[in-house]
Enzyme design. Structure first.
Site, PDB file in Angstrom:
ATOM      1  N   ASP A 154      91.157   0.200 100.326  1.00  0.00           N
ATOM      2  CA  ASP A 154      92.598  -0.036 100.313  1.00  0.00           C
ATOM      3  C   ASP A 154      92.854  -1.394  99.663  1.00  0.00           C
ATOM      4  OD1 ASP A 154      92.001  -1.937 102.219  1.00  0.00           O
ATOM      5  OD2 ASP A 154      92.964  -0.882 103.878  1.00  0.00           O
ATOM      6  N   ASP A 164      92.720   9.699 105.200  1.00  0.00           N
ATOM      7  CA  ASP A 164      91.801   8.826 105.943  1.00  0.00           C
ATOM      8  C   ASP A 164      92.468   8.472 107.251  1.00  0.00           C
ATOM      9  OD1 ASP A 164      93.732   6.747 104.663  1.00  0.00           O
ATOM     10  OD2 ASP A 164      92.618   5.632 106.178  1.00  0.00           O
ATOM     11  N   CYS A 195      80.215  24.234 118.642  1.00  0.00           N
ATOM     12  CA  CYS A 195      80.036  23.126 117.696  1.00  0.00           C
ATOM     13  C   CYS A 195      78.539  22.919 117.435  1.00  0.00           C
ATOM     14  CB  CYS A 195      80.655  21.858 118.266  1.00  0.00           C
ATOM     15  SG  CYS A 195      80.430  20.406 117.215  1.00  0.00           S
ATOM     16  N   CYS A 202      77.200  20.094 116.094  1.00  0.00           N
ATOM     17  CA  CYS A 202      76.842  18.669 115.952  1.00  0.00           C
ATOM     18  C   CYS A 202      75.734  18.314 116.939  1.00  0.00           C
ATOM     19  CB  CYS A 202      78.064  17.785 116.158  1.00  0.00           C
ATOM     20  SG  CYS A 202      78.428  17.386 117.880  1.00  0.00           S
ATOM     21  N   CYS A 241      76.873  18.147 120.698  1.00  0.00           N
ATOM     22  CA  CYS A 241      77.108  19.421 121.383  1.00  0.00           C
ATOM     23  C   CYS A 241      75.834  20.251 121.518  1.00  0.00           C
ATOM     24  CB  CYS A 241      78.202  20.211 120.670  1.00  0.00           C
ATOM     25  SG  CYS A 241      79.830  19.443 120.884  1.00  0.00           S
ATOM     26  N   HIS A 288      80.350  13.446 117.078  1.00  0.00           N
ATOM     27  CA  HIS A 288      81.037  14.725 117.294  1.00  0.00           C
ATOM     28  C   HIS A 288      82.402  14.736 116.613  1.00  0.00           C
ATOM     29  CE1 HIS A 288      82.898  18.235 119.022  1.00  0.00           C
ATOM     30  NE2 HIS A 288      83.942  17.460 119.220  1.00  0.00           N
TER      31      HIS A 288
END
Lengths: 376, 376
Positions: B93, B267, B305, B307, B310, B336
C-alpha cells in the site's frame, strides 16, 4: 524393563554411552534431549516441526496439565498424545518439582503436598498415588516417581530427611503404578550435593526396582562444577542396563559434561524459552539477536546450520521481528535452538559410537571459545 | 500493462470475472485474496505455510516498514522479498491510509502528510514522491498510488475535495513512478459513497493510465449495504481489461458480494487478526473458540476442512491453548482462517468458470445461516 520397553547400549566411550530405548511409540536414541511441552505444546512449534528438529521424545508437565485442562479431561479426549498431536513417546514429570517451588502456597506432609493453583487458587493435593493416577490419565509413556526436590544449598541433615521422604514416596509410586505394559516408571535419585546420600538413594531405588533412573535435585541454581562433582559419581551408582535421566539440564556445555559422565537423557526449557526472548544458541555460544549489531547483518545466525531459520533468514530479519514483537521471531528462534540442541545430541551420539568423544568435546569447546562471528 | 505483467480474463458470470494476473514473480489467480504481512511477516505464519493455504500474493504496509526497519535498510538487505523469505508477488500500500488514521499526529497539505512515528515519535513526510520511492526500495511488485482516504460519513463537498486531492496525487505518483519494467502501478479511486464522485475519480485515473485500479475509501466502518451500493456501480467505471482491487475487504460475505459485483482482488487483516483472538471462520460462520462450550469437544473446527488444524486438532485443544495463552493457538487458528479464505476464493473462481456463481452464492449463504454445529 516394562513390557514393550527395551534399552540397548550400542557403544561406550569412557563413562559415556550411546544406545536406544525402544518403546511401543518409537525409538529414543540416547543420549537424548527432550524438548519441554509444558501445557500440551512445545511453545511456538508445531509438533511436526519438533520432530523435524530430530526430537524422539518430548516432556509434559503434570502440574500444568492437571490444573489446565485437567488430567481427567485429557483422558476423556483420548490422552495427551492425541490431544496435542504428538504420537511419539512422552515423558511426564511427577509434578513434585513444580509444586515444591510454590513456596508459601503449599504444605508438605508425609502424605503429599497440598497447594493452591496459580491459575484460580483452587486447592489440590499431589501425592505419589495421585501423581501416578494423573500420569496414567495423560497416557504418559515414561512416568516419573513422585519426589521432593529440596533447594540448594541445604544442610546434610535437610538433604537426608528430604531424600528419605522421596524414597518412601518412590516405593508408594511403584506400588501405585502397578503393572502397566507399554508404560515405564522411572525412580528419581535425590541427595543434593552429598555423595553419600546419593549412594544411599541409589541403593533404595534399586531395591524397589525401576525401568529407568533419574538424577534429580540438580540444575536448581548450583554452580556447574558442583553439579559435575555429583555427576562424577551419581551415574555410576545406577544400573548399567537402565537409562539414566538427568532432570532439567541444561545449557549446551552442561549437556556435554553430563554425557561425558554417563547420562543418557536430559530435558530443559532453555532452547524454547531462549527462543522467545531473542537468545539463540549456536556452535559459537549464545547470541542475543536484540543487539543493534545485528540490525543490518545479512548473514544467517550460523552459516553452517541447516535449520529453516538459518537457511532462509538473515540476522537483520530476526532482529527486526524481535524488535517488532512479531510471533515469527519466537517461531524461528525456537526452531533454530531446538535444531541446534538436537544436532548437538546427534554429534555426541556419533562421537561415542566412533570412540571419538574426547576430540568432539575439544572441538565443541574450541568453537565456543571463539565466540560469535565478528560484526560486519 | 507494465512490461512483464499481463491480465487475462478467462470467464465471466454476470458482473463477476475470473482470470489470471501474470507477473515476473508468478501468477495471481483472480478473484484473489491477499493476506496482510504488515511488518514483514504474515503474523504467526511461516511464508511456506502462507503459500500452502493457496495465497498467490501478499500485501506489505509501507507505513510500518518505512518506520521499522526502514525502506533504505530493506533495500540494502536485498529488498522485501528476500528480507521476509517470500519470493512470490508482493503488493504494497502507499502508506496513505495508515497515516491518515493518525488523527492529531499528522498534518495534511497539498505536498503530502507529515506525521510522528508511533514507535519513537520521529517526524516523517509521506508524499506521492516519497511513497513511490519507498515502494521502489521495498521492491514491491504492485505499487499503489499515494492517496487520501477520508472517514465516512462525510459530506459531498468533503468527499469531492479529498478525492480531487487524491487525483492530483495520483498524477504525481504516476510521474514519480516512471517506467519500471517488472513493476506495476495501480491508481486508487476515491469518492466515498457518492456515485458521481466515483465516476469522476475513475475518469481522472483512466486519463492518467494505470496497470490496475483500486477502489479505495470503503471498508472504513460503513454498513455493508452502503459498500455494496457503491460496488453496484464503481467496478463498471473501470477498464474491463485491468485488475480491480477493493482495498481492505473483508468478511467472507463482503468478499462474496464484492466478487459478484466485479472485483478481482482484495486484502484484509481479518483472518490473521481473528486467528490471534480466538475467532475462527468456517463455512458456517464465525466460531469463538474461547467459549466454554468447546472445552471438551473432540471434534475439529470443521470436519470437512483439509487444513492442518482441522486435520489434527480438536476444538477442545484449540480452546485449551487459547485459554493458556499459548503461541500455537495463534499459529493454528491463523492457518485455518487463511486456508478458509483461500478455499472460498478457489470456490468463487471455479464457480465463475463453471457459470455457476449464483448456485455457489446460495449454498454459501445457506451454510452460514445454519450456524455452527450443535454443542455435544
Amino acid at each position: 524393563m516394562a513390557q514393550g520397553f527395551g534399552f540397548t547400549l550400542t557403544a561406550r566411550n569412557g563413562a559415556a554411552r550411546t544406545g536406544v530405548i525402544t518403546t511401543p511409540r518409537g525409538e529414543i536414541r540416547t543420549p537424548a534431549f527432550m524438548p519441554v511441552g509444558t501445557a500440551g505444546t512445545v511453545k511456538a512449534m508445531l509438533p511436526g516441526s519438533v520432530r523435524e528438529t530430530g526430537a524422539d521424545i518430548i516432556l509434559g508437565n503434570t502440574y500444568h496439565l492437571m490444573l489446565r485442562p485437567g488430567a481427567e479431561r485429557i483422558a476423556r479426549l483420548g490422552g495427551l498424545h492425541r490431544f496435542m498431536n504428538w504420537e511419539r513417546p512422552i515423558l511426564t514429570d511427577s509434578g513434585g518439582f513444580q509444586v515444591m517451588s510454590l513456596a508459601g502456597l503449599r504444605k508438605l506432609t508425609e502424605e503429599g503436598v497440598t497447594f493452591a493453583s496459580h491459575i484460580d487458587g483452587a486447592r489440590h493435593l499431589l501425592s505419589p498415588e495421585r501423581s501416578m493416577e494423573i500420569q496414567r490419565l495423560l497416557g504418559s509413556d515414561i512416568v516419573m516417581a513422585f519426589d521432593e526436590c529440596p533447594a540448594l544449598p541445604a544442610t546434610e541433615a535437610e538433604l537426608a530427611k528430604s531424600m528419605r521422604l522421596s524414597m518412601r514416596w518412590a516405593q508408594r509410586s511403584r506400588d501405585a503404578f502397578g503393572d502397566r505394559p507399554g508404560h515405564a516408571l522411572f525412580g528419581i535419585m535425590q541427595g543434593g550435593t552429598s555423595i553419600a546420600l546419593r549412594a544411599e538413594s541409589a541403593e533404595a531405588l534399586k531395591a524397589i526396582g525401576f525401568d529407568g533412573y533419574a538424577i534429580g535435585g540438580l540444575a536448581v541454581g548450583e554452580p556447574q562444577e558442583e553439579m559435575f562433582a555429583v555427576l562424577d559419581h551419581a551415574p555410576g551408582f545406577l544400573p548399567e542396563d537402565r537409562p539414566r535421566y538427568l532432570m532439567g539440564v541444561g545449557k549446551p556445555d552442561d549437556i556435554v559434561g553430563a554425557v561425558l559422565r554417563g547420562v543418557d537423557m536430559m530435558d530443559c526449557v532453555l532452547p524454547t524459552r531462549s527462543g522467545r526472548t531473542g537468545q539463540a544458541w549456536t556452535r559459537r555460544g549464545a547470541v542475543n539477536l536484540r543487539n543493534a549489531r545485528h540490525q543490518e547483518d545479512p548473514r544467517p545466525l550460523d552459516a553452517q546450520c541447516t535449520c529453516p531459520t538459518c537457511r532462509s533468514y538473515s540476522r537483520a530479519y530476526l532482529h527486526h521481528v524481535l524488535r517488532a514483537g512479531e510471533i515469527i521471531a519466537s517461531m524461528l528462534l525456537t526452531w533454530h535452538n531446538l535444531h541446534y540442541f538436537q544436532e548437538l545430541m546427534a554429534g555426541l551420539r556419533q562421537a561415542i559410537a566412533d570412540g571419538a568423544l574426547a576430540a568432539f568435546v575439544t572441538a565443541f569447546h574450541t568453537f565456543r571459545a571463539e565466540g560469535d562471528i565478528e560484526p560486519l
